[in-house]
Design a protein around this motif. Sequence first.
Motif, PDB file in Angstrom:
ATOM      1  N   ALA A  84      17.866  -6.045  11.583  1.00  0.00           N
ATOM      2  CA  ALA A  84      18.190  -6.225  10.396  1.00  0.00           C
ATOM      3  C   ALA A  84      17.112  -6.943   9.488  1.00  0.00           C
ATOM      4  N   GLU A  85      16.335  -7.728  10.312  1.00  0.00           N
ATOM      5  CA  GLU A  85      15.135  -8.616   9.701  1.00  0.00           C
ATOM      6  C   GLU A  85      14.145  -7.839   9.345  1.00  0.00           C
ATOM      7  N   ALA A  86      14.036  -6.570   9.987  1.00  0.00           N
ATOM      8  CA  ALA A  86      12.964  -5.596   9.568  1.00  0.00           C
ATOM      9  C   ALA A  86      13.073  -5.233   8.109  1.00  0.00           C
ATOM     10  N   ARG A  87      14.143  -5.133   7.415  1.00  0.00           N
ATOM     11  CA  ARG A  87      14.306  -4.555   5.970  1.00  0.00           C
ATOM     12  C   ARG A  87      13.498  -5.779   5.083  1.00  0.00           C
ATOM     13  N   ARG A  88      13.366  -7.092   5.607  1.00  0.00           N
ATOM     14  CA  ARG A  88      12.574  -8.097   4.679  1.00  0.00           C
ATOM     15  C   ARG A  88      11.310  -8.498   5.478  1.00  0.00           C
ATOM     16  N   ALA A  89      10.765  -7.474   6.143  1.00  0.00           N
ATOM     17  CA  ALA A  89       9.147  -7.650   6.690  1.00  0.00           C
ATOM     18  C   ALA A  89       8.305  -7.691   5.672  1.00  0.00           C
ATOM     19  N   VAL A  90       7.218  -8.504   5.743  1.00  0.00           N
ATOM     20  CA  VAL A  90       6.099  -8.665   4.855  1.00  0.00           C
ATOM     21  C   VAL A  90       5.106  -7.624   5.031  1.00  0.00           C
ATOM     22  N   PRO A  91       4.475  -6.905   4.244  1.00  0.00           N
ATOM     23  CA  PRO A  91       3.564  -5.803   4.591  1.00  0.00           C
ATOM     24  C   PRO A  91       2.576  -6.387   5.229  1.00  0.00           C
ATOM     25  N   PHE A  92       1.953  -5.800   6.310  1.00  0.00           N
ATOM     26  CA  PHE A  92       0.750  -6.287   7.101  1.00  0.00           C
ATOM     27  C   PHE A  92      -0.465  -6.502   6.223  1.00  0.00           C
ATOM     28  N   GLU A  93      -0.495  -5.633   5.276  1.00  0.00           N
ATOM     29  CA  GLU A  93      -1.914  -5.954   4.275  1.00  0.00           C
ATOM     30  C   GLU A  93      -1.769  -7.549   3.710  1.00  0.00           C
ATOM     31  N   GLU A  94      -0.651  -7.948   3.455  1.00  0.00           N
ATOM     32  CA  GLU A  94      -0.444  -9.200   2.989  1.00  0.00           C
ATOM     33  C   GLU A  94      -0.875 -10.608   3.842  1.00  0.00           C
ATOM     34  N   VAL A  95      -0.906 -10.281   5.085  1.00  0.00           N
ATOM     35  CA  VAL A  95      -1.159 -11.361   6.131  1.00  0.00           C
ATOM     36  C   VAL A  95      -2.273 -11.014   7.072  1.00  0.00           C
ATOM     37  N   ARG A  96      -2.838 -10.217   6.930  1.00  0.00           N
ATOM     38  CA  ARG A  96      -3.997  -9.560   8.135  1.00  0.00           C
ATOM     39  C   ARG A  96      -5.115 -10.741   7.697  1.00  0.00           C
ATOM     40  N   ASP A  97      -5.865 -11.011   8.735  1.00  0.00           N
ATOM     41  CA  ASP A  97      -7.084 -11.918   8.539  1.00  0.00           C
ATOM     42  C   ASP A  97      -6.636 -13.306   8.236  1.00  0.00           C
ATOM     43  N   THR A  98      -5.408 -13.609   8.403  1.00  0.00           N
ATOM     44  CA  THR A  98      -4.888 -15.137   8.008  1.00  0.00           C
ATOM     45  C   THR A  98      -4.221 -15.847   9.131  1.00  0.00           C
TER      46      THR A  98
END
Length: 311
Positions: A84-98
């Motif tokens: 159920a949490e997968a629907r609210r997942a943040v796109p990987f591109e927004e957090v990579r290298d951080t």
Amino acid sequence: MDVVSDAIAAVRVGRPSSNRLRVSGRWCVRLSRYEGAGFHVVLGGSCRLLPDGGGEPVDLGPGDVVLLPHGASHVLGHRAAEPAEARRAVPFEEVRDTDVRLPGDGPEVELLCGKYRLDRSRAHPLMAELPQVVHLRNRVGAHPGLRSAVDLLAGELTGPRPGSALAVPGLLDLLLIYLIRAWMTEAATGVWPTALTDPVTTAALRALHAAPADPWTNDSLAAAAGVSRATLSRRFTSLVGRPPMAYLTWWRLTLAATRLRDSEVPLATVARECGYGSPYALSHAFSREFGTTPGRYREKARAAGPALRAS
């Protein structure tokens, strides 16, 4: 070259890429479907992989490695993440290298995430047979080569080092080889893990891949494998799924397609390298297999090149 090397080389394009990610809290990141293969290495902490499409969650612990050979979309999340949490997942591109701290309590997890660009138009059946998710658990003494590749890669990504621009892509390619080797070692069933442990079939495949342009016949290939023609035909066809000469024809045309895609060498050279006596003979076989001429195939591959080779 050997079968595994050839199978990878036939589909690999462009440069692999990777990112080192530190995340904590009740986090979930989504990785969209892509034309390639992806991997994740858990360098520290624990997390969970949630495949799209209702697949079973995969719990990942410290030192675990997971390969997604067909580029399936999925979610990575904290170790108790639910579908159920997968629907609210943040796109990987927004957090990579951080370093990311998301709301909620949860220990820090450190991940090495990467992907390979693949041209699946002529994938070797060995690559096609890989499951959607290959999970290799961290076990003492298991796959030392894979562990060494992971350690070297993680070290290169801790910060800028002289030569890293060449070292990292090379280590990523090495990692892919070790991941496929490890899967073949652990696979309880499967056509290609079985075929490549059968001495007769392995000998025949090595001969064909070492010299695909040679004028092979069933008799000469059986002699190279050290068995009778009937034994070779029975064992090879049973394990590989097609007779030896049919496999050779398919592999020659796959090599031709790869050369047309990746080089500008004349058609006559491609024909000679792939075991055809003339460009006309290659064109006839190529058109029958691909439904287009070698020239048009090359033009289409060249037009698609920038997209395929983007990292």
